[in-house]
Design an enzyme around this catalytic site. Structure first.
Site, mmCIF file in Angstrom:
data_model
loop_
_atom_site.group_PDB
_atom_site.id
_atom_site.type_symbol
_atom_site.label_atom_id
_atom_site.label_comp_id
_atom_site.label_asym_id
_atom_site.label_seq_id
_atom_site.Cartn_x
_atom_site.Cartn_y
_atom_site.Cartn_z
ATOM 1 N N ARG A 88 31.447 47.124 28.325
ATOM 2 C CA ARG A 88 32.171 46.179 28.355
ATOM 3 C C ARG A 88 31.099 44.489 28.970
ATOM 4 O O ARG A 88 30.912 43.376 28.599
ATOM 5 C CB ARG A 88 32.830 45.671 30.043
ATOM 6 C CG ARG A 88 34.312 46.833 30.069
ATOM 7 C CD ARG A 88 35.237 45.256 30.451
ATOM 8 N NE ARG A 88 36.751 45.514 30.647
ATOM 9 C CZ ARG A 88 37.285 46.305 30.659
ATOM 10 N NH1 ARG A 88 37.490 47.107 30.442
ATOM 11 N NH2 ARG A 88 38.072 45.888 31.805
ATOM 12 N N ARG A 162 50.490 46.429 38.516
ATOM 13 C CA ARG A 162 49.386 46.544 38.714
ATOM 14 C C ARG A 162 48.485 45.569 39.649
ATOM 15 O O ARG A 162 49.013 44.590 39.435
ATOM 16 C CB ARG A 162 48.490 47.167 37.188
ATOM 17 C CG ARG A 162 48.187 48.461 37.230
ATOM 18 C CD ARG A 162 46.958 48.493 35.686
ATOM 19 N NE ARG A 162 46.051 47.669 35.916
ATOM 20 C CZ ARG A 162 45.267 47.677 34.175
ATOM 21 N NH1 ARG A 162 45.650 48.292 33.563
ATOM 22 N NH2 ARG A 162 44.288 46.651 35.001
HETATM 23 P P1 AMP Z 1 40.758 47.527 32.456
HETATM 24 O O1 AMP Z 1 42.443 48.551 32.382
HETATM 25 O O2 AMP Z 1 40.042 48.729 31.841
HETATM 26 O O3 AMP Z 1 41.510 46.850 31.844
HETATM 27 O O4 AMP Z 1 39.968 47.731 33.986
HETATM 28 C C1 AMP Z 1 40.170 48.128 34.592
HETATM 29 C C2 AMP Z 1 38.816 46.478 35.350
HETATM 30 O O5 AMP Z 1 38.048 47.914 36.033
HETATM 31 C C3 AMP Z 1 38.328 46.013 35.509
HETATM 32 O O6 AMP Z 1 38.728 44.704 35.839
HETATM 33 C C4 AMP Z 1 37.088 46.437 35.708
HETATM 34 O O7 AMP Z 1 37.070 45.671 37.061
HETATM 35 C C5 AMP Z 1 36.601 47.637 35.496
HETATM 36 N N1 AMP Z 1 35.824 48.611 34.483
HETATM 37 C C6 AMP Z 1 36.754 48.740 33.462
HETATM 38 N N2 AMP Z 1 35.836 49.271 32.948
HETATM 39 C C7 AMP Z 1 34.465 49.133 33.088
HETATM 40 C C8 AMP Z 1 33.235 48.783 32.269
HETATM 41 N N3 AMP Z 1 32.969 49.345 30.833
HETATM 42 N N4 AMP Z 1 32.488 48.020 32.589
HETATM 43 C C9 AMP Z 1 33.011 47.672 34.321
HETATM 44 N N5 AMP Z 1 33.712 47.230 34.881
HETATM 45 C C10 AMP Z 1 35.434 47.775 34.366
#
Ligand code: AMP
Length: 215
Positions: A88, A162
């Protein structure tokens, strides 16, 4: 296959990953799912990550790299993996590059799923997720509601919104994406690994990936 899925929250990375796993047994690895699991379990990782996640901020790179270093060495990754939501940031991409070089693993491509912001906003505010951690089926109140309102078709658990899918958190997540994650498109272009797909349908993304893998 060994793929990275890039794209803003709501671009369809998870849906595309699930379809691709059916093609060749590659495993989907979603850092978001791993972190949500840790929050539910109340582990140290979960306690540390929760505040960042609820605000729509990124969790610090060193926490994520710790998770991924372990995860990529698990036996189910031998058939291939689809990285959904990781890397990310540029430091995560650099660290992943070094880690894969050390493990002798080559990536096939990084797929950037490019979807207009208004489509994303609409999708995320109407998205609902099964609350059962072992299911996590995704619904949409407008386009794909569960058969019985609020109840998962697959496992019967409540279907919820969520915490980070309120309008304020979504807007923050999209800003974070543009600032921290969008530069990865240039990173993987330089690496010669980028496949950009302008598509709102997951089928179109899958066709693009298949074509590139075949070519
Ligand atoms: P997602 O379901 O991929 O949208 O992830 C939900 C949340 O988890 C994000 O908004 C971040 O707070 C955290 N997150 C997930 N993947 C990462 C990553 N690779 N680096 C940093 N934070 C992450």
């Amino acid at each position: 296959m060994r793929l990275i899925l890039l794209g803003a929250p709501g671009a369809g990375k998870g849906t595309v990953a699930k379809l691709l796993t059916k093609m060749d047994g590659s495993v989907q690895i979603s850092t978001g799912d791993i972190l949500r699991g840790a929050v539910r379990a109340g582990s140290d990782l979960g306690k540390e990550a929760e505040g960042y996640m609820t605000r729509g901020d990124l969790v610090p790179d060193d926490l994520i790299m710790g998770i991924m270093e372990q995860r990529l060495q698990e036996p189910d990754c031998e058939n291939g993996f689809l990285l959904d939501g990781f890397p990310r940031t540029i430091p995560q991409a650099e660290a992943l590059k070094a880690m894969l070089a050390k493990l002798g693993i080559a990536l096939d491509m990084a797929v950037d799923i490019d979807v207009p912001r208004d489509v994303i906003l609409d999708r995320l505010t109407t998205r609902r997720t099964c609350s059962n951690p072992d299911c996590q089926e995704i619904y949409n109140v407008k386009t794909m509601p569960p058969k019985q309102e609020g109840i998962c078709d697959k496992c019967g658990s409540p279907v919820i919104q969520r915490d980070d899918e309120t309008e304020a958190a979504i807007s923050k997540r999209l800003d974070t994406y543009n600032e921290k994650t969008a530069p990865l498109v240039g990173f993987y272009e330089k690496e010669g690994l980028l496949l950009s797909v302008n598509a709102t349908s997951s089928e179109a993304v899958i066709s693009g990936v298949k074509e590139r893998l075949a070519g």
